[in-house]
Design a protein around this motif. Structure first.
Motif: not given
Ligand SMILES: N[C@@H](CCC(=O)N[C@@H](CS)C(=O)NCC(=O)O)C(=O)O
Length: 259
Positions: A172-186
């Motif tokens: 699970y992308p739990d940091t904001q940075e990881e979230k941003n990366v996966e959101w862009k990937n999506l």
């Protein structure tokens, strides 16, 4: 093998933790969309995700395993159906689609002749594109889909899908940075899928939905349940990305979204 349906099909789906949560498993939705699209009568039996339930129910009802575990033992999964009209039990959404087309040829076709390979390839190609979504779905707080009884099992097997010793917390992308990366990937993934289908087409094959569309809609359905219909995330996916093509696609299939 063509028959006229005389008894409702029995369809096996997963029960949600919160009874108000709509069924939301992306695999079972592929089969449910097919049943609804074809207008076949069916009743749903909701069971626990816990493997002992899936395995016990399948074995007891004569439903075959859909694949084998890495250790060679049979793996029983949902969606599965039993069709009392023909006495047939089928597991795996693609096989269910094939079976329904063959048994009920007067109903709208979901795997049009000559497209089997392309449909299978589309569904297979969809999966890696949906990995960012799947990662978000591994949110430790999103277990609203999985009951308490099944939660430990769900965490163990879904983690193990990613490698030995991997836990949902690792995925699970739990940091904001990881979230941003996966959101862009999506976003990029949905853009890619939109390019596959073509802006001018409503569905993969044009105006009528087929199995591949149901597979894509099943992921969209899951995303909507995951974040919630009124969430910023869902609004972005469904109305902003790709000029809202995902939202429109799901809306177009709403008439086949009964459960
Ligand atoms: N390719 C299969 C996948 C079915 C599948 O893996 N289902 C999972 C739920 S997402 C399952 O039943 N898992 C039970 C378990 O892991 O014990 C299909 O499309 O039907």
């Amino acid at each position: 093998m063509a028959v006229t349906q005389s008894k409702p099909i029995v369809f096996y789906d997963f029960i949600s933790r919160d009874p108000k949560t709509r069924p939301c498993n992306p695999n079972t939705w592929k089969a449910r969309y097919c049943l609804n699209y074809k207008g076949l009568a069916y009743t749903t039996i909701y069971i626990e995700y816990h493997w002992q339930d899936v395995e016990a129910v399948c074995k007891e009802s004569g439903i075959p395993p859909s694949r084998t575990n890495p250790d060679g033992t049979p793996k029983y999964t949902l969606p599965s159906i039993i069709d009392p009209t023909t006495g047939t039990a089928v597991s795996d959404s693609f096989r269910i689609a094939e079976y329904l087309d063959k048994a009920y040829p007067e109903t709208p076709v979901v795997l049009p002749p000559g497209t089997r390979g392309l449909q299978a390839a589309f569904v297979e190609g969809l999966f890696p594109k949906m990995l960012p979504l799947i990662k978000f779905g591994m949110d430790p707080t999103a277990s609203k889909f999985i009951t308490e009884k099944s939660e430990a099992y769900f965490r163990r097997v879904r983690g193990a899908d990613w490698g030995p010793g991997v836990t949902l917390k690792d995925i699970y992308p739990d940091t904001q940075e990881e979230k941003n990366v996966e959101w862009k990937n999506l976003e990029k993934a949905f853009e890619g899928i939109g390019n596959w289908i073509g802006q001018e087409n409503k569905f993969i094959m044009g105006d009528r939905p087929t199995f591949g569309d149901f597979a894509l809609a099943a992921f969209l359905w899951w995303a909507r349940e995951l974040w919630g219909e009124d969430s910023e995330e869902w609004k972005e996916i469904s109305t902003r990305w790709g000029e809202g093509r995902s939202g429109k696609m799901l809306e177009n299939l709403d008439q086949y979204g009964a459960f």
